[in-house]
Design an enzyme around this catalytic site. Structure first.
Site, PDB file in Angstrom:
ATOM      1  CG  ASN A 152      -0.286  -0.298   2.498  1.00 55.26           C
ATOM      2  OD1 ASN A 152       0.353  -1.336   2.640  1.00 55.26           O
ATOM      3  ND2 ASN A 152      -0.398   0.581   3.461  1.00 55.26           N
ATOM      4  CB  CYS A 325       8.664  15.301  11.854  1.00 59.12           C
ATOM      5  SG  CYS A 325       9.568  14.906  10.373  1.00 59.12           S
TER       6      CYS A 325
END
Ligand code: PLP
Length: 376
Positions: A152, A325
């Site tokens: 995916n 992040c």
């Protein structure tokens, strides 16, 4: 006036086909009877259920009684992994790959906690699980091999027929998480030798929250949910007729046009890569040479994929990324880690997944936006 959205995250979910939506309506508004009841008001939903099962079965060359409706890919994967383990009193091993969807990986972690052994195969840098790799790990004590049809995040398509052969040579069952492939690639479960296959409607322009698990006749796995007699006594719960009918309509529509859609989507994919090449931007295409049509995972070394995603978002363009992040760490997806993508490239990774509703104009806008992001 705000700019129209350009949706290029079709691997995350797809737009519901209008035909699928129309086919769902009567089962919500008028024919809302419970298919399990004996009275005449249940007759139409019961028939619709049988027809949807047959339609779906025909799309993958299965028998209708081999299709079990679930709430989607996650449930189908949980059922295949846990159902297989729990029906095996000898606690034989499961083999999967390190870059499966979390629905598989976390189901495997759950059975491991209960004492069922699991081995994880590493993909090649091109995102392939090779039959040789599987052959080097499998033993006659393996119960199940579960390898996804296509990844995916990077789109790499796996050598399913060859992997099935290796599994069967050792008496193991073969399951594939085909959530990204069903409705986009031709799949013949009999020809490929697949014993179980997971699918999810919202990945092929059907409604969300519905999917199916193909279980080959004769495969013994434990039931998923206990209760009523629905789904051959293997997955209890009143059937979601509207969604099941919508899923069948969407799958049939996509399967009838697989070649047509593939040709168009590949044209757009070529245009995108050509545009990037002409712009001179440095990038790596992940996933090797055999990928899902339209699923383009690209890494821009020393750029920030999350920043690209947000800038594209501001311009109304929807894509996905491979690393996220927080204020302290960068979390690189397990898929990019498994193919050993260097960190400076992994951080700059985005996934553009083109679908049948995209156009050349969309692609030009995506190229222009990436270039704009690059010079900023
Ligand atoms: N497996 C794969 C490969 C997927 O891509 C997804 C969805 O992203 C799933 C399983 C989970 O499917 P669902 O969203 O229907 O639970």
């Amino acid at each position: 006036m705000s700019k129209p959205m350009i949706y290029a995250d079709n691997a995350a979910t797809t737009k519901l086909d209008p035909e699928a939506f129309e086919s769902m309506k009567p089962w919500l508004l008028e024919e809302y009877g419970n298919a399990s009841q004996p009275y005449s008001f249940a007759r139409k939903p019961k028939k619709a259920l049988a027809e949807a099962r047959a339609t779906i079965a025909a799309c993958i060359n299965a028998l209708p009684e081999e299709i079990f409706f679930t709430s989607g890919g996650t449930e189908s994967d949980n059922w295949a992994i846990k159902g297989s383990a729990f029906s095996d009193s000898e606690h034989r091993a499961t083999i999967t790959s390190a870059f499966e969807h979390h629905a598989i990986l976390r189901s495997c972690a759950a059975i491991e906690r209960l004492g069922y052994p699991v081995a994880y195969l590493s993909p090649t840098p091109d995102g392939q699980i090779t039959p040789e790799n599987l052959a080097s790990v499998i033993t006659d004590k393996t119960r199940l091999v579960s390898i996804m049809f296509a990844n995916n995040e990077i789109g790499s398509i796996q050598p399913i027929k060859e992997l099935c052969k290796v599994a069967h040579a050792h008496g193991a069952l073969f399951h594939t998480d085909a959530v990204q492939a069903v409705g986009h690639l031709e799949i013949d479960v009999k020809d490929l030798g697949i014993d179980m296959l997971s699918a999810s409607a919202h990945k092929f322009n059907g409604p969300k929250g519905i999917g199916f698990l193909y279980i080959r006749k004769g495969v013994a796995i434990s039931s998923y949910a206990d209760g009523g007699a629905q789904e051959g006594n293997r997955r209890a719960g009143t059937e979601n007729i509207a969604s099941i009918v919508g899923m069948a309509t969407a799958l049939k529509g996509n399967c009838n046009l697989i070649e047509h859609n593939r040709t168009n989507i590949l044209k757009l994919e070529k245009q995108l890569l050509q545009g990037l090449n002409e712009s001179g931007v440095e990038y790596i295409r992940n996933g090797g040479s055999n990928t899902l049509p339209g699923l383009i995972s690209i890494s821009f070394p020393n750029m920030d994929g999350e920043a690209i995603l947000h800038r594209l978002d501001l311009q109304g363009i929807v894509v996905s990324t491979g690393a996220a992040c927080d204020s302290v760490n960068t979390i690189i997806s397990h898929v990019l880690q498994s193919i050993n993508l260097p960190e400076e490239a992994a951080i700059g990774t985005i996934r553009i997944s083109i679908g049948k509703y995209n156009s050349l104009t969309d692609i030009d806008a995506i190229i222009a936006s990436i270039n704009k992001e690059r010079v900023q």
